[in-house]
Write an enzyme that holds these catalytic residues in place. Structure first.
Site, short mmCIF file in Angstrom:
data_model
loop_
_atom_site.label_atom_id
_atom_site.label_comp_id
_atom_site.label_asym_id
_atom_site.label_seq_id
_atom_site.Cartn_x
_atom_site.Cartn_y
_atom_site.Cartn_z
N GLY A 185 40.33 34.32 48.56
CA GLY A 185 40.64 32.98 48.07
C GLY A 185 41.62 32.99 46.91
O GLY A 185 42.60 32.25 46.91
N GLY A 186 41.36 33.83 45.90
CA GLY A 186 42.27 33.92 44.76
C GLY A 186 43.63 34.44 45.14
O GLY A 186 44.66 33.94 44.66
N LYS A 217 41.24 34.61 54.58
CA LYS A 217 41.39 35.68 55.56
C LYS A 217 40.06 36.34 55.82
O LYS A 217 39.14 36.30 54.99
CB LYS A 217 42.42 36.72 55.10
CG LYS A 217 42.03 37.53 53.85
CD LYS A 217 41.15 38.74 54.13
CE LYS A 217 40.71 39.43 52.85
NZ LYS A 217 39.64 40.44 53.05
N SER A 259 45.03 34.20 48.09
CA SER A 259 45.72 33.18 48.88
C SER A 259 46.27 32.08 47.98
O SER A 259 47.37 31.56 48.22
CB SER A 259 44.78 32.59 49.93
OG SER A 259 45.49 31.83 50.87
N PRO A 273 35.01 29.89 49.27
CA PRO A 273 34.06 30.39 48.26
C PRO A 273 34.71 31.42 47.33
O PRO A 273 35.59 32.18 47.75
CB PRO A 273 32.95 31.02 49.09
CG PRO A 273 33.04 30.36 50.42
CD PRO A 273 34.49 30.06 50.64
N VAL A 274 34.28 31.42 46.08
CA VAL A 274 34.84 32.32 45.07
C VAL A 274 34.14 33.67 45.13
O VAL A 274 32.93 33.74 45.36
CB VAL A 274 34.70 31.69 43.66
CG1 VAL A 274 35.20 32.63 42.58
CG2 VAL A 274 35.45 30.37 43.60
N ALA A 275 34.92 34.75 44.94
CA ALA A 275 34.37 36.12 44.93
C ALA A 275 33.56 36.38 46.19
O ALA A 275 32.41 36.81 46.14
CB ALA A 275 33.53 36.36 43.69
N ALA A 276 34.19 36.11 47.34
CA ALA A 276 33.46 36.12 48.60
C ALA A 276 33.97 37.12 49.62
O ALA A 276 33.42 37.24 50.70
CB ALA A 276 33.50 34.72 49.22
N LEU A 289 37.02 36.81 50.92
CA LEU A 289 37.87 36.01 51.80
C LEU A 289 39.27 35.82 51.23
O LEU A 289 40.06 35.04 51.77
CB LEU A 289 37.23 34.64 52.06
CG LEU A 289 35.84 34.68 52.70
CD1 LEU A 289 35.23 33.27 52.75
CD2 LEU A 289 35.92 35.26 54.11
N ASP A 348 45.93 41.95 48.12
CA ASP A 348 45.87 41.06 49.28
C ASP A 348 46.96 39.99 49.27
O ASP A 348 47.14 39.28 50.26
CB ASP A 348 44.51 40.36 49.37
CG ASP A 348 43.42 41.28 49.89
OD1 ASP A 348 43.74 42.26 50.59
OD2 ASP A 348 42.23 41.02 49.60
#
Length: 288
Positions: A101-102, A10, A104, A94-97, A99, A136
């Site tokens: 990611g975790g 996101k 999602s 990308p990790v810790a970005a 976005l 999130d």
């Protein structure tokens, strides 16, 4: 039995912090939308009552520190499920970005286990469980585009923004979300106009969307990490229609309506930034 689930990233079109709450969290108001950059998860049912998480990425934690693990654990506890699952995560986000990611990945696990274990929960019920994992996660359960309030769990769905390119660039640094919020001065921030952003999306007005993007956390991250500000400046110089940091950073994204501008931004950044992606805005809920 195995199941494959997609976990899209996101971006924040707006991110505003209204005040500090009595429970220690910040009251947020933001507009988020999904983009076509996604992790891929494989869920395999286990008869043993345990959760196994693994990934080829050395940046992804295994065990209880992983949000995908936490999502499966909370779901098992909430519904008293005595089955197990093995989760394989193929990372592309990308990790810790900034976005999600975790988050999602966690949402994808909830959606996938709902099918794998035949739980027959609604997306609303999955989102309520997801809120116990991370702020999130409820948005990521639904996907698409939404106005989010509270900690991020109070969602109002919105139509997708106009189709465009999103160029994402992450510098080789990590940013602690907790530290960003701790260093945010609520008295000095310039609040984005969330109402105008919502209206722009409802009116399918791309120019107005570009004009109204804003993220109050930029003031903290840019001051602490000048390379993030440098990427923003380069994106503008290469002709982006709009540029903003997503979440607490450090990823910066550029919006571009035309292919030629997208290629100029993408190629211009590839020379000094390793993690650069050119993807399409998704912005609509997918069928899971």
């Amino acid at each position: 039995m195995k199941l494959h689930v997609k976990a899209p990233a996101k971006i924040n079109l707006t991110l505003d912090v209204l005040h500090k709450r009595t429970d220690g969290y910040h009251e947020l108001e933001m507009v988020m939308t999904t983009v076509d950059l996604a992790d891929r998860l494989e869920l395999s049912r286990l008869e043993e009552d345990r959760i196994i998480v693994h990934s080829e990425s050395r940046f992804v934690p295994s065990g209880e520190r992983n949000l995908a693990y936490q999502a499966a654990s909370v779901l098992k506890k909430e519904l008293n499920v005595k089955k197990g699952v093995e989760i394989s995560i193929e990372k592309h986000i990308p990790v810790a970005a900034g976005l999600a990611g975790g988050s999602s990945d966690a949402a994808a696990v909830l959606r996938g286990l709902n099918r794998l274990w035949d739980l027959r929960l609604s997306l609303r019920e999955l989102a309520e469980i997801g809120a116990k994992v991370g702020s999130d996660v409820p948005f990521c359960v639904y996907g698409g585009t939404a106005l989010a309030k509270g900690r991020g769990e109070i969602l109002t769905p919105l139509p997708p923004p106009p189709s465009c390119w999103v160029v994402l660039a992450k510098p080789p640094i990590g940013v602690s979300t907790a530290e960003v919020y701790e260093n945010l001065s609520l008295e000095q921030i310039d609040h984005p106009n969330t109402r105008q952003m919502v209206d722009a999306i409802l009116n399918n007005d791309y120019d107005s969307i570009c004009h109204n993007i804003g993220n109050v956390l930029e003031s903290v991250t840019l001051a602490r990490h000048p390379e993030v500000a440098e990427i923003k400046g380069d994106m503008k110089r290469f002709g982006a229609d709009a540029v903003l940091m997503s979440g607490s950073g450090p990823t910066v994204y550029a919006l571009a309506r035309h292919d030629s501008r997208m290629h100029r931004i993408y190629n211009g950044l590839r020379g000094f930034c390793h993690q650069v992606y050119a993807v399409r805005i998704l912005g609509k809920q997918e069928r899971y």
